[in-house]
Design an enzyme around this catalytic site. Structure first.
Site, PDB file in Angstrom:
ATOM      1  N   VAL A 186       6.152 -47.310  35.628  1.00  0.00           N
ATOM      2  CA  VAL A 186       6.431 -45.910  35.291  1.00  0.00           C
ATOM      3  C   VAL A 186       5.421 -44.995  35.972  1.00  0.00           C
ATOM      4  CG1 VAL A 186       7.486 -46.470  33.063  1.00  0.00           C
ATOM      5  CG2 VAL A 186       5.027 -46.019  33.186  1.00  0.00           C
TER       6      VAL A 186
ATOM      7  N   ARG B 215       4.153 -44.610  39.892  1.00  0.00           N
ATOM      8  CA  ARG B 215       4.771 -44.068  41.096  1.00  0.00           C
ATOM      9  C   ARG B 215       5.413 -45.221  41.859  1.00  0.00           C
ATOM     10  NH1 ARG B 215       4.957 -39.570  39.423  1.00  0.00           N
ATOM     11  NH2 ARG B 215       4.059 -37.671  40.338  1.00  0.00           N
TER      12      ARG B 215
ATOM     13  N   ASP C 138      11.252 -47.338  36.610  1.00  0.00           N
ATOM     14  CA  ASP C 138      11.610 -45.938  36.375  1.00  0.00           C
ATOM     15  C   ASP C 138      11.295 -45.067  37.582  1.00  0.00           C
ATOM     16  OD1 ASP C 138      12.480 -43.809  34.510  1.00  0.00           O
ATOM     17  OD2 ASP C 138      10.415 -43.104  34.714  1.00  0.00           O
TER      18      ASP C 138
ATOM     19  N   GLU D 148      13.476 -41.712  46.109  1.00  0.00           N
ATOM     20  CA  GLU D 148      14.230 -41.206  44.962  1.00  0.00           C
ATOM     21  C   GLU D 148      15.138 -40.066  45.409  1.00  0.00           C
ATOM     22  OE1 GLU D 148      11.644 -40.221  41.712  1.00  0.00           O
ATOM     23  OE2 GLU D 148      10.862 -42.265  41.553  1.00  0.00           O
TER      24      GLU D 148
ATOM     25  N   HIS E  72      13.722 -42.094  36.857  1.00  0.00           N
ATOM     26  CA  HIS E  72      12.489 -41.301  36.715  1.00  0.00           C
ATOM     27  C   HIS E  72      12.577 -40.391  35.481  1.00  0.00           C
ATOM     28  CE1 HIS E  72       8.910 -39.647  39.226  1.00  0.00           C
ATOM     29  NE2 HIS E  72       8.664 -39.567  37.933  1.00  0.00           N
TER      30      HIS E  72
ATOM     31  N   SER F 272      11.318 -41.708  32.174  1.00  0.00           N
ATOM     32  CA  SER F 272      10.635 -42.389  31.073  1.00  0.00           C
ATOM     33  C   SER F 272       9.897 -41.427  30.157  1.00  0.00           C
ATOM     34  CB  SER F 272       9.662 -43.439  31.610  1.00  0.00           C
ATOM     35  OG  SER F 272       8.660 -42.847  32.406  1.00  0.00           O
TER      36      SER F 272
END
Length: 305
Positions: free
Chosen positions: A211, A213, A237, A242, A261, A263
């Site tokens: 969670v 990077r 996550d 992305e 992304h 969390s």
């Protein structure tokens, strides 16, 4: 922001208009915390004194010109700590109780009894000993897990982790844990820290949670490790790219849980981020010390602030 507008001229802009908006501006609230537009617009920052970013991670603005300037950088540390800790506890329970398999069997209308694992007594290593890592440690200890940390410096007797290992010696400690949880900030020292050697060092059956990077992980090495069973499973996550490309093999790997992304994103988080900035603006306007001042050489807010 309405309160701020009574004491300051506020300009709202997107990436395209950032350079024009920066001219003559004293402070910048970077609400789009994933944007890298500030570096491109930096030559227009002719009187900028303070940048506040709406996230705990500051890597999108850690370009040399900002690092070397006198501009103060603050972040939104503290907003997402407990929410991220809850997410991590959730995925650990999902793995231990085989919930993804239960959902798959439900869709197929199959009744298949299985035994599952206990969470209590399992060992977790939290890589990253800042406020988020500490919230995770407290949450996992509350359900009976044994938790240690990994950070810049080794330590004993830590109030949240007990024992903290040095991140530089991470591979030597990985075999002793059932869950390895990455919450570290992205810096030159942490980039790619979870590589083939790290995954090979994990215990058989260990699960990996990221969670922090995406760039903490060498994605190709993670996928190879998942196929080889080390780690046995992963909850991800954050990703190097992305949104995660639709053709990424991670989408279809049976031992991977993917979330976009999110969390830390609880209902109302956007308002909370604005409130954090508004309080810091009040302090800045009144000449009081700012909260969450980032050490631009370290890339995060030092402990104790």
């Amino acid at each position: 922001m309405r309160t701020i507008e009574t004491t300051a001229l506020v300009r709202y802009t997107d990436e395209k208009g950032l350079a024009d908006a920066l001219r003559g501006a004293d402070a910048l609230f970077l609400y789009d915390f994933l944007s890298t537009a500030l570096r491109r617009a930096w030559p227009a920052a002719d009187r900028l004194r303070w940048v506040h970013i709406a996230s705990a991670g500051v890597d999108p603005v850690m370009f040399p010109e900002l690092r070397e300037s006198d501009v103060v950088l603050t972040n939104s540390r503290g907003v997402f700590d407990d929410s991220i800790a809850e997410y991590i506890l959730g995925v650990i329970i999902a793995f231990a109780k085989d919930l993804p398999r239960s959902l798959e069997l439900q869709r197929r209308h199959r009744w298949q009894h299985r035994e599952t694992e206990r969470v209590a007594g399992r060992r977790a290593l939290v890589v990253g000993t800042g406020p988020i890592g500490r919230a995770v440690a407290r949450m996992l200890r509350a359900v009976g897990m044994a938790v240690s940390g990994a950070g810049r410096r080794a330590a004993d007797g830590d109030p949240d982790f007990g024992e903290v290992h040095a991140s530089a010696e991470l591979a030597a400690h990985l075999p002793g844990y059932d869950y390895v949880i990455a919450v570290a900030p992205l810096t030159e020292q942490t980039k790619g820290m979870f590589d083939a050697a790290a995954f090979a060092a994990m215990a058989p059956g260990a699960r990996f949670v990221n969670v922090g990077r995406g760039e903490l992980v060498v994605t190709a090495d993670l996928m190879a490790g998942l196929r080889a069973g080390r780690p046995a499973a992963a909850a991800l996550d954050v990703f190097e790219t992305e949104p995660l490309p639709s053709d990424s093999p991670l989408w279809t790997m049976p031992n991977v849980l993917i979330s976009p992304h999110m969390s830390g994103d609880f209902a109302g988080w956007r308002d909370t981020l604005v409130e954090v900035f508004a309080e810091n603006f009040r302090r800045w306007h009144s000449g009081e010390p700012l909260l969450n001042v980032v050490d631009k050489q370290l890339g995060y807010v030092p402990s104790g602030q």
